[in-house]
Design an enzyme around this catalytic site. Sequence first.
Site, short mmCIF file in Angstrom:
data_model
loop_
_atom_site.label_atom_id
_atom_site.label_comp_id
_atom_site.label_asym_id
_atom_site.label_seq_id
_atom_site.Cartn_x
_atom_site.Cartn_y
_atom_site.Cartn_z
N THR A 116 1.94 -20.78 -15.14
CA THR A 116 2.92 -20.69 -16.23
C THR A 116 4.06 -21.66 -15.94
O THR A 116 3.94 -22.55 -15.10
CB THR A 116 3.38 -19.22 -16.43
OG1 THR A 116 4.21 -19.14 -17.59
CG2 THR A 116 4.16 -18.68 -15.25
N ASN A 117 5.17 -21.52 -16.62
CA ASN A 117 6.31 -22.43 -16.40
C ASN A 117 7.61 -21.64 -16.49
O ASN A 117 7.60 -20.43 -16.71
CB ASN A 117 6.25 -23.59 -17.41
CG ASN A 117 6.24 -23.09 -18.83
OD1 ASN A 117 7.20 -22.46 -19.29
ND2 ASN A 117 5.15 -23.32 -19.54
N ARG A 118 8.73 -22.34 -16.37
CA ARG A 118 10.03 -21.66 -16.26
C ARG A 118 10.65 -21.28 -17.58
O ARG A 118 11.79 -20.82 -17.63
CB ARG A 118 11.01 -22.56 -15.51
CG ARG A 118 10.65 -22.82 -14.08
CD ARG A 118 11.76 -23.66 -13.43
NE ARG A 118 11.32 -24.26 -12.19
CZ ARG A 118 11.33 -23.64 -11.02
NH1 ARG A 118 11.72 -22.39 -10.94
NH2 ARG A 118 10.93 -24.26 -9.93
#
Length: 422
Positions: free
Chosen positions: A231-233
């Site tokens: 995933t990402n931030r």
Amino acid sequence: MDKKRNFAHGFVLRWKYNQLDMSILSSKHILLGVTGSIAAYKAADLASKLAQAGAQVDVILTGAGEKFVSPLTFQSVTGRRAYTDKDLWGDEAHILHISFGKTADLLVIAPCTADTMAKLAHGIADNLLTVTALAATCPILIAPAMDGGMFDHSATQQNLSTLLSRGALVAGPASGHLASGLSGKGRMIEPMEVLGHIRLALGKKGKLAGKKIIVTAGGTQEAIDPVRVITNRSSGKQGYALAQAALDAGAEVLLVTTPTALTPPVGAKVVDVKSVQEMLDVLISESADALVMAAAAADFRPTQVAREKMKKRDGIPQIELEAAPDVLGTLSTLGGKKRRFKVTAGFAAESQSLLENAEEKLKSKGLDFIAANDISASDAGFGTDTNRITLLFADGSKETLSLMSKTEAAEKIIEHIARLLE
Ligand code: CTP
């Protein structure tokens, strides 16, 4: 801006985002009726939130309401006099209830007891609040609160139908613990939720009334195995703020969101997704006046998803990646995109060559405009409450927005959507 002022400005913006940054309420006149329920304590919080958001709040307590919370409580949080039945017989009596009912943008009765609901349904006007309600020309929103069985009683249900058929807006009640110790349907909904309903009511005739807007939000999750994801931030804050801004402007909103820690705005229809593919599948099956792709969609995903949890004892896995579908790119190549979305907007999250890269994405993804977002700045991009955005339009024009809360940035973007849809 020098360092000190910049810090102070950032602080104010953070405060505004976290608290009650909602321009829809600023300078609105809200009449808040408080009736005799233990939930009257929640009305004090509601009045405080409304006042903090910039609304002019005039509170009217019924006799029973006064028994639970004093007028002084409301005066202290609104900075304005709170009214009671004593005022019904004072010098200003008729001026009060007639002028309140004419000048207010909305009459909110929260909590609204079964007794007050019955009075409203039958046009009974025997206290300052019910007299005002009968004289009011503004919309009325009620948040019912009563004990077990009272809400389900056919008398209350009939009163509810009568009120709904006359156009009254009803928020709640919720199910759960009741003051009597019983559990059931009758609790007043929480003040933040009432606030969401107030925003919906105030936004009804906004610039986007009758328009449907789809907003995507959050970072996608690409499964590695049943427990692990890539995933990402992205926090989803900008997307949720966009959904709220579109609702404030009167739009019907579909929020396509990945899992986030945020509460979706009241009134948005929510579709939960995880992966880019799921997001794309939803968007392919939808149409709307505008699509705002605020989600941080993955560019890469594991080629294979392990069916079972990968075990440590099997050694360090080599995870092969493949390109994930580009949602905007795919939509722009599908026939009839313009028929499905009259306006399409995207975001460009960049850590270098901001405008050049954003310009390239604007063209390659066939967008009407793109919000270029410098994620290398500490006060902009992923997880922050503020953003520094430059909007680039397909006609070559450009607008640079100063550092502002994500809420304010969302309002600016929604204004452009409304302009482009005109
Ligand atoms: N986007 C998309 N599908 C993807 C990735 C991104 O539709 N698989 C959308 C984003 O929602 C955003 C826009 O494309 O509105 C630009 O996203 P960004 O991550 O900035 O750019 P990418 O196209 O992914 O390119 P790169 O990561 O190489 O900068």
